[in-house]
Design an enzyme around this catalytic site. Structure first.
Site, PDB file in Angstrom:
ATOM      1  N   HIS A 165     -10.141  49.479  36.131  1.00 29.90           N
ATOM      2  CA  HIS A 165     -11.358  49.052  36.818  1.00 29.90           C
ATOM      3  C   HIS A 165     -11.083  47.762  37.589  1.00 29.90           C
ATOM      4  CE1 HIS A 165     -13.974  51.524  33.855  1.00 29.90           C
ATOM      5  NE2 HIS A 165     -13.762  52.195  34.973  1.00 29.90           N
ATOM      6  N   GLU A 168     -11.957  44.185  36.506  1.00 29.90           N
ATOM      7  CA  GLU A 168     -11.370  43.826  35.226  1.00 29.90           C
ATOM      8  C   GLU A 168      -9.908  43.394  35.414  1.00 29.90           C
ATOM      9  OE1 GLU A 168     -12.138  47.206  32.697  1.00 29.90           O
ATOM     10  OE2 GLU A 168     -14.293  47.126  33.091  1.00 29.90           O
ATOM     11  N   HIS A 311      -9.316  47.046  29.006  1.00 26.16           N
ATOM     12  CA  HIS A 311     -10.505  46.890  29.834  1.00 26.16           C
ATOM     13  C   HIS A 311     -11.208  45.597  29.434  1.00 26.16           C
ATOM     14  CE1 HIS A 311     -10.917  51.028  31.680  1.00 26.16           C
ATOM     15  NE2 HIS A 311      -9.975  51.243  30.780  1.00 26.16           N
ATOM     16  N   GLU A 370     -11.603  46.679  24.790  1.00 27.64           N
ATOM     17  CA  GLU A 370     -12.494  45.880  25.630  1.00 27.64           C
ATOM     18  C   GLU A 370     -12.275  44.409  25.301  1.00 27.64           C
ATOM     19  OE1 GLU A 370     -14.238  47.069  28.008  1.00 27.64           O
ATOM     20  OE2 GLU A 370     -14.484  49.209  27.580  1.00 27.64           O
TER      21      GLU A 370
END
Length: 400
Positions: A165, A168, A311, A370
């Protein structure tokens, strides 16, 4: 006080880094600019101070020759001058003289972009040739090569990737910093996160793809200019806004982590997007985008024993997919969580991600991690904190 003309690829943080000045001193000297704005090529900025030494390059000046002249490693010259990476080392160009004793290559004091990553890959390969291998697994929509890096030679095969992404992108800097620390520890016979590095690399071959989505990262960090091949389309897909800080997709407005053939149709129904945009558009078909296709082919070729996709944000570890995961996945997720302080989560209602596809395709452990907490892009000021967490997690992932 110097005057500097902004160049394509510049950001205010990169300019501050180039001249060795505090970013807030740069903003104070130029009241018309502010943090978070895009630097516009051609604008003239006042540089308030020059604590960093500068050198106007002379005929024959290269990072190697300057290394001998100044006693500063060649890769430090490369790292301090990313704008000169693509053929810019020519007479008349201005280079920053790195501080004496500069030990590191990966610099996370400004936005970490594709040029930084490519220069750092080359510098790491040169500094640690016995421990690190580079290859290219494909190209982006705009033709940027996608590098992969191998460290170690053990029988267990682990893959870690970053920047699926676009906003990110800090994950690329985190992964590259880990690569540098691991290679350095291997070369010196030292440790990483308390683990003997050579033992880790003797048990595990680590394959890294540090920036899956370079075109999207460039949009987030630099915005879009009229010479961009998708200029009109990108502005339309971004609802007319020239701010791309919320952009997650690639250059065609496709979310690369919704691109994999793991119940892709179910993800399309769930997302219910009307076409390309900043996020959540799965594309016209699975693996329609060259970046996603390259990642799938890379995994097929190497048949990894486990994968980790970095991420942001949430401080969570997703470890399952529709009960396709093997029994050891949850146990490994618990180990990773204890190592870094993140919470293992059994996730539902999500399909078509890289981790999902890997688990379904190979029935082996796959994890989405994450990193951090906050709003994307995460603040660089907290990079050291994020890095400590990632280093502990990845060192644990390399253990059998």
């Amino acid at each position: 006080m110097l005057t500097y003309a902004v160049r394509p690829g510049d950001t205010y943080l990169r300019i501050a880094r180039k001249f060795g000045v505090n970013p807030y001193a740069l903003y104070a000297a130029n009241p018309a600019i502010a943090p978070g704005e895009y630097a516009q090529p051609g604008d003239l900025l006042r540089i308030p101070a020059r604590p960093a030494r500068l050198r106007v390059l002379q005929p024959g000046d290269t990072p190697d020759s300057l290394s001998g002249r100044y006693g500063i490693p060649a890769d430090a010259w490369i790292g301090c001058n990313p704008a000169l990476a693509a053929g810019g080392w020519h007479p008349g160009a201005v280079a920053v003289v790195p501080p004496a004793g500069t030990p590191g290559i990966v610099d996370a004091t400004a936005e970490y972009g594709y040029r930084d990553m490519m220069a750092d890959c080359a510098a790491l390969k040169k500094r640690y040739p016995s421990w690190l291998e580079l290859t290219v697994i494909g190209t982006s929509v705009l033709g940027k090569p996608l590098p992969a890096m191998r460290i170690g030679g053990g029988p267990r095969r682990l893959h870690v990737n970053a920047s699926f992404h676009a906003n990110e992108w800090i994950t690329s800097a985190l992964l590259m910093r880990f690569a540098e620390r691991l290679a350095a520890a291997c070369a010196s016979g030292g440790e990483i996160a308390g683990e003997p590095a050579r033992e880790l690399c003797g048990r595990t071959t680590l394959w890294l793809v540090p920036m899956v989505n370079p075109d999207g990262v460039e949009l987030v960090q630099e915005g879009v200019r009229p010479d961009h091949p998708f200029y009109r389309e990108l502005l339309r897909w971004n609802r007319g806004s020239r701010r791309f800080d919320r952009w997650k997709a690639n250059a065609r407005g496709v979310d690369l982590n919704d691109q994999f053939p793991a119940h892709w149709e179910a993800e399309c129904e769930r997302r219910d997007t009307d076409g390309p945009g900043p996020r959540d558009y799965p594309g016209p078909s699975p693996l329609s985008e060259p970046e996603a296709a390259a990642m799938a082919a890379f995994a097929e070729a190497h048949r990894f024993d486990a994968v980790v996709a970095l991420h942001t944000q949430g401080q969570e570890i997703y470890w399952n997919y529709r009960d396709y995961e093997p029994p050891e996945s949850e146990r490994l997720a618990q180990r990773l969580g204890r190592a870094c302080g993140y919470r293992p989560v059994k996730l539902s209602g999500s399909d078509a991600g890289f981790k999902d596809w890997f688990i379904q395709r190979f029935r082996r452990p796959g994890f989405t991690v994450e990193v951090g907490l906050g709003v994307n892009p995460l603040p660089l000021e907290r990079f050291p904190e994020y890095y400590e967490e990632v280093e502990r997690l990845l060192a644990e992932a390399m253990k059998p």
